[in-house]
Design an enzyme around this catalytic site. Structure first.
Site, PDB file in Angstrom:
ATOM      1  N   PHE A   1       0.923  -1.488  -0.034  1.00 56.97           N
ATOM      2  CA  PHE A   1      -0.231   0.159  -0.070  1.00 56.97           C
ATOM      3  C   PHE A   1       1.392   1.312  -0.331  1.00 56.97           C
ATOM      4  O   PHE A   1       2.222   1.137   0.559  1.00 56.97           O
ATOM      5  CB  PHE A   1      -0.844   0.124   1.198  1.00 56.97           C
ATOM      6  CG  PHE A   1      -2.316   0.200   0.688  1.00 56.97           C
ATOM      7  CD1 PHE A   1      -2.873  -0.682   0.175  1.00 56.97           C
ATOM      8  CD2 PHE A   1      -3.003   1.265   1.336  1.00 56.97           C
ATOM      9  CE1 PHE A   1      -4.615  -0.815   0.144  1.00 56.97           C
ATOM     10  CE2 PHE A   1      -4.562   0.941   1.176  1.00 56.97           C
ATOM     11  CZ  PHE A   1      -5.415  -0.141   0.316  1.00 56.97           C
TER      12      PHE A   1
ATOM     13  N   GLN B   1      -7.483  14.825   3.905  1.00 56.58           N
ATOM     14  CA  GLN B   1      -7.493  13.472   3.138  1.00 56.58           C
ATOM     15  C   GLN B   1      -8.262  13.298   1.820  1.00 56.58           C
ATOM     16  O   GLN B   1      -9.415  13.619   1.953  1.00 56.58           O
ATOM     17  CB  GLN B   1      -6.481  12.444   3.281  1.00 56.58           C
ATOM     18  CG  GLN B   1      -6.285  11.499   2.719  1.00 56.58           C
ATOM     19  CD  GLN B   1      -6.537  10.170   3.449  1.00 56.58           C
ATOM     20  OE1 GLN B   1      -6.680   9.366   3.781  1.00 56.58           O
ATOM     21  NE2 GLN B   1      -4.505  10.616   3.540  1.00 56.58           N
TER      22      GLN B   1
ATOM     23  N   LEU C   1     -16.039   5.719  -3.569  1.00 57.24           N
ATOM     24  CA  LEU C   1     -14.540   5.091  -3.052  1.00 57.24           C
ATOM     25  C   LEU C   1     -13.762   3.639  -4.454  1.00 57.24           C
ATOM     26  O   LEU C   1     -15.183   3.190  -3.770  1.00 57.24           O
ATOM     27  CB  LEU C   1     -14.130   5.056  -1.861  1.00 57.24           C
ATOM     28  CG  LEU C   1     -12.382   4.291  -1.265  1.00 57.24           C
ATOM     29  CD1 LEU C   1     -11.603   5.221  -1.507  1.00 57.24           C
ATOM     30  CD2 LEU C   1     -12.586   3.939   0.000  1.00 57.24           C
TER      31      LEU C   1
ATOM     32  N   GLU D   1      -7.501   1.424  -2.687  1.00 51.76           N
ATOM     33  CA  GLU D   1      -6.017   2.255  -2.563  1.00 51.76           C
ATOM     34  C   GLU D   1      -5.663   0.507  -3.086  1.00 51.76           C
ATOM     35  O   GLU D   1      -4.519   0.417  -4.008  1.00 51.76           O
ATOM     36  CB  GLU D   1      -5.204   2.121  -1.961  1.00 51.76           C
ATOM     37  CG  GLU D   1      -3.815   2.527  -2.240  1.00 51.76           C
ATOM     38  CD  GLU D   1      -3.395   3.606  -0.851  1.00 51.76           C
ATOM     39  OE1 GLU D   1      -4.518   4.489  -0.732  1.00 51.76           O
ATOM     40  OE2 GLU D   1      -2.071   3.695  -0.469  1.00 51.76           O
TER      41      GLU D   1
ATOM     42  N   ARG E   1      -1.233   9.690  -0.453  1.00 51.36           N
ATOM     43  CA  ARG E   1      -2.389  10.001  -0.906  1.00 51.36           C
ATOM     44  C   ARG E   1      -2.972  10.738  -1.477  1.00 51.36           C
ATOM     45  O   ARG E   1      -2.763  11.414  -2.090  1.00 51.36           O
ATOM     46  CB  ARG E   1      -3.408   9.580   0.362  1.00 51.36           C
ATOM     47  CG  ARG E   1      -3.977   7.804   0.307  1.00 51.36           C
ATOM     48  CD  ARG E   1      -4.818   7.892   1.303  1.00 51.36           C
ATOM     49  NE  ARG E   1      -5.203   6.070   1.310  1.00 51.36           N
ATOM     50  CZ  ARG E   1      -6.042   5.703   1.765  1.00 51.36           C
ATOM     51  NH1 ARG E   1      -6.252   6.433   2.903  1.00 51.36           N
ATOM     52  NH2 ARG E   1      -6.417   4.220   1.493  1.00 51.36           N
TER      53      ARG E   1
ATOM     54  N   HIS F   1     -12.187  11.993   2.034  1.00 49.06           N
ATOM     55  CA  HIS F   1     -12.428  11.001   2.508  1.00 49.06           C
ATOM     56  C   HIS F   1     -12.018  10.285   3.968  1.00 49.06           C
ATOM     57  O   HIS F   1     -12.402  10.014   4.775  1.00 49.06           O
ATOM     58  CB  HIS F   1     -11.133   9.848   2.203  1.00 49.06           C
ATOM     59  CG  HIS F   1     -11.025   8.624   2.182  1.00 49.06           C
ATOM     60  ND1 HIS F   1     -12.248   7.563   1.735  1.00 49.06           N
ATOM     61  CD2 HIS F   1      -9.814   8.071   2.304  1.00 49.06           C
ATOM     62  CE1 HIS F   1     -11.529   5.969   2.132  1.00 49.06           C
ATOM     63  NE2 HIS F   1      -9.918   6.997   2.741  1.00 49.06           N
TER      64      HIS F   1
ATOM     65  N   ARG G   1      -2.373  10.549   6.432  1.00 51.07           N
ATOM     66  CA  ARG G   1      -2.705   9.303   7.236  1.00 51.07           C
ATOM     67  C   ARG G   1      -1.923   8.444   5.962  1.00 51.07           C
ATOM     68  O   ARG G   1      -2.916   8.705   4.504  1.00 51.07           O
ATOM     69  CB  ARG G   1      -4.111   8.882   7.357  1.00 51.07           C
ATOM     70  CG  ARG G   1      -4.311   7.318   7.625  1.00 51.07           C
ATOM     71  CD  ARG G   1      -5.486   7.493   7.604  1.00 51.07           C
ATOM     72  NE  ARG G   1      -7.101   7.897   7.618  1.00 51.07           N
ATOM     73  CZ  ARG G   1      -7.305   6.450   6.624  1.00 51.07           C
ATOM     74  NH1 ARG G   1      -6.153   5.053   6.159  1.00 51.07           N
ATOM     75  NH2 ARG G   1      -7.870   6.701   5.850  1.00 51.07           N
TER      76      ARG G   1
END
Lengths: 572, 246
Positions: free
Chosen positions: A122, A235, A251, A254, A285, A350, A385
């Site tokens: 990630f 974010q 969404l 990711e 992000r 988000h 984050r």
């Protein structure tokens, strides 16, 4: 008073039944406390179900080199060092045990060849670290916690909205709310309250968040006099759906990039080569969201104003197995088969890194008896984050909040509820029914969404932020005269009228903090101050209520101990 | 702009009727978008449950043109928009208001299911192949559409004696968990009343998560009940043991 309103008494009252709230409930029950959980929706519907990619925990099942130290360093770097280092340390150290616990309570994660919990790559994580179940990790987590809580005999007050925290002098005494179904009032008497209400995304137009995400917990805490911190850091997830219009903002996990998805612009260029040639699509992000935004702004966007995200080079079976939710979401809502062609994606509001300021070990806010965990709390994520760090946050600090709230309750005498506060809360919530003129809440909400979307978005500047403040003030004034039609029986217009108040409060907090921070850092990008500023890098913004107005001040970022500074220097 | 007409049920337990609303159609619009348009412009107190609007939370269940659906996944362009689209609350559950029903019975049933109980001393290793089967059941988003469509509940009101497809799915997930150590077969037969299900597969047809409720959950559970309670050899063996005076 107790005869007048339905009243429930608990040692610990938890507001919110997502991952953090349920984990807190399980822990407080473990400690022998009497626990009540209040939630605006039905149990099991909280926004945690939308978490897709996974839970970040340095279990080293796939990459043997991983450990808490690397997870800690990744989190601090992702947060641009505004994080509360102690929270980042506790989080990295405790996350693996919290994941194992879920498994022992019945969660079924995807497996490695050797039969351990599978982990995937990630953005911003140095190793394959996200424990997952396809792309429905949040559902697995919430169902596991829900079942655990139910088997322990948890008391859940479903479809109930808390509108005010009640205090006995300086400390927490309980909460006032109403049943969404019948509209009747309800009082909770509690020695400790845990706020686990999640975020604020519903104040923006394009968002991945559900209607519940109206910043209630932060607004309740703020109204009660607690400090909020770092509210400017909102974010924008790089990949939300952009087409068709009805699905805008939903969404796109990711995990698509984690599994090898590639971003391209209209010209077919793999544009992340320009913005972060090292990490590419798996950059953090904030970077990926700005990159997509910039490509679109400079005329290289897709037909509907986004970027292409392509995973179709992977075998179709693999895509369907690892990303089943995405496969169906695009097939059913956008007529796109992601195994054979690209998705169109763009940034969507988000998550908020800021929130209620808490103590790292106990999650206690600046009011005795008030605790906060999960997205509603600030500190762990700093200025940005990392994906996967939210679910682990919920588990680590949900548990800590439950334990500390139970402990506080044990050591505290039963508080007294103040009838005047209760009557004031009741009057306020009923006022919209009594007005003869004034407008409904929907149009005010739409205008707030548009204001924040266009003026307090990915890129900000002083002029826009000042305009936003003026606009919010005007909307506040209109909201104070809002009128609702119909009865108290399950009336969404009435519910929105109340939620609107929370949204306006947090919108003002975000805008004021964003105006103050004259630099760009993490998710906060100022066009008029595009660089890092060393002095601002050592400050957290704090907002607190001062009469009817907001007071903003800065405090120094907590100093890291030598050995952690050394760790960060060594792992460069 | 093209318009759709939705006849949305408005009313309470005291009574109600469908009311027509005209809604402008946007590309890709789903029924829930249309309901939000109605709330925002025509009927601010229209009661609707929803959360994620992405087919992942299972809140927005209703009956669209008579069929149990998630309104967030039902596109207007999949329906004949030259005719009025009917939107009604789930019939199986008591009405609260408009499209919102009282689904609390489901939560009561759920409480009675014995929790996951791991084998003592387990090492927590599982192969993906073993996990696959139970993972299918854990996809359930608790939209309760299967409960709504099931005739045992919908037409025969056996709520007192029958748990419904959702909870057979939940129990199947526990029974087929590779490390679970408890048998819930007796309660599936006695408390959950699995015998009432006569495998019409209506539940499977409406499941938005495409869980093979009948084939993969209910039938295997029925087989386990038969094996444990109705297998003639086991029955004779049990008789013998009992008459043996042990």
């Amino acid at each position: 008073m107790n005869e007048k309103y339905e009243t429930h008494e608990h040692d610990v009252l938890i507001i919110g039944a997502g991952g953090a709230g349920l984990r807190a409930a399980v822990e407080a029950l473990n400690q022998g406390a009497s626990v009540g959980v209040v939630c605006k929706s039905l149990l099991g519907k909280a926004h945690t179900v939308m978490a897709e990619g996974g839970i970040a925990a340095a279990m080293a099942n796939v990459d043997a080199g991983d450990n808490w130290r690397t997870h800690f360093c990744d989190t601090m770097r992702g947060g641009k060092f505004l994080n509360n280092w102690r929270m980042a340390q506790l989080h990295a150290q405790e996350a693996p045990d919290r994941v194992r616990e879920l498994e022992q309570w019945g969660a079924l994660f995807d497996r490695t060849e050797s039969g351990d919990i599978m982990q995937r790559a990630f953005g911003g994580h140095s190793f394959k670290r996200l424990c997952h179940v396809g792309d429905r990790t949040g559902l697995e987590m919430i169902r596991t916690l829900q079942d655990r809580g139910v088997s322990m005999g948890i008391d859940v007050y479903m479809e109930c909205t808390v509108t005010r925290l009640l205090k006995d002098g300086d400390r927490i005494a309980g909460a006032f709310g109403y049943w969404r179904e019948q509209g009747r009032f309800v009082l909770f008497k509690a020695k400790s309250i845990v706020i686990a209400t999640g975020g604020i995304g519903k104040a923006w137009k394009i968002t991945s968040n559900s209607w519940e995400y109206t910043g209630d917990g932060m607004a309740l805490a703020y109204e009660a006099g607690a400090e909020l911190m770092d509210m400017e850091f909102v974010q924008f997830h790089p990949t939300g759906m952009v087409w068709p219009p009805g699905v805008q903002g939903i969404l796109v996990t990711e995990a698509v990039r984690g599994e090898g998805g590639i971003l391209r612009n209209r010209l077919g260029e793999r544009f992340m080569e320009k913005y972060d040639p090292k990490k590419m699509e798996l950059s953090t992000r904030d970077v990926v969201a700005r990159s997509i935004y910039t490509e679109v702004r400079e005329g290289r966007g897709t037909e509907h104003g986004g970027a292409y995200l392509d995973i179709s080079h992977k075998p179709a079976d693999y895509v369907k197995r690892k990303l089943p939710g995405m496969y169906h979401q695009f097939k059913e809502l956008a007529d796109v088969d992601i195994t054979s062609g690209p998705m169109e994606v763009g940034p969507t509001c988000h998550y908020v890194m800021g929130g209620i300021r808490v103590d790292a070990e106990s999650t206690q806010a600046s009011i005795p008896g008030l605790f906060a965990a999960g997205e509603a709390a600030a500190g762990l994520h700093g200025a940005n984050r990392l994906g996967g760090n939210s679910l682990s946050d919920l588990l680590v600090f949900g548990r800590r909040a439950g334990a500390a709230a139970a402990k506080h309750a044990k050591e505290t005498a039963t508080p007294t509820l103040d009838a005047a506060q209760v009557e004031e809360a009741a009057r306020e919530i009923l006022a919209p029914f009594e007005r003869r003129d004034g407008e409904g809440p929907y149009e005010i909400h739409r205008e707030l969404e548009n204001t924040l979307q266009s003026l307090v978005g990915i890129y900000r500047n002083e002029e826009d932020l000042n305009r936003a403040l003026t606009e919010i003030e005007r909307l506040n004034e209109r909201a104070s005269r809002v009128r609702v039609e119909g009865s108290r029986l399950f009336n969404p217009g009435w519910h929105l009228a109340r939620d609107l108040k929370s949204m306006l409060t947090v919108a003002e907090c975000v805008t004021r903090c964003a105006l103050a921070r004259k630099e760009s850092r993490g998710a906060h990008s100022r066009l008029d101050f595009p660089e890092y500023d060393a002095a601002w890098g050592k400050k957290n913004n704090i907002i607190v209520r001062d009469g009817a107005g907001m007071t903003l001040r800065q405090i120094p970022v907590r100093e890291m101990p030598e050995e952690l500074q050394q760790l960060l220097a060594d792992q460069k | 702009m093209a318009e759709a007409v939705l006849a949305v049920f408005r009313g309470t337990r005291e009574g109600g009727t469908p009311v027509d609303y005209r809604v402008p159609i946007a590309p890709g619009m789903v029924v829930l978008d249309a309901l939000h348009y109605i709330q925002g412009h025509l009927a601010p107190d229209l009661a609707v449950r929803w959360n994620c609007k992405a087919g992942r939370c299972g809140s927005c269940s209703a009956e669209v043109n008579g069929r149990p659906r998630l309104t967030c996944k039902t596109r207007l362009d999949s329906l004949p928009t030259d005719k009025t689209i009917t939107v009604a609350p789930m019939k199986t559950f008591p009405l609260i208001k408009d499209l919102v029903t009282d689904v609390s019975w489901n939560y009561q049933v759920n409480k009675k299911i014995p929790a996951f109980s791991p084998r003592p001393g387990t090492d927590w290793k599982m192969s993906q192949a073993d996990v696959d089967r139970a993972q299918e059941f854990r996809k359930c988003i608790e939209c309760f559409l299967c409960q709504d469509v099931c005739h045992v509940l919908r037409d025969h009101q056996k709520q007192e004696h029958y748990a419904g497809p959702r909870f057979f799915v939940r129990v199947a997930g526990l029974e087929m968990h590779p490390l679970d150590n408890l048998s819930r077969i007796k309660s599936i037969k006695d408390q959950m009343g699995i015998g009432f299900c006569n495998i019409t597969k209506c539940c499977t047809e409406v499941c938005p998560e495409s869980i093979h409720i009948t084939d993969n959950a209910i039938i295997p559970l029925k087989e386990r009940v038969v094996d444990q309670f109705y297998d003639p050899l086991v029955w004779i063996a049990r008789k013998f043991r009992r008459s043996g005076g042990t």
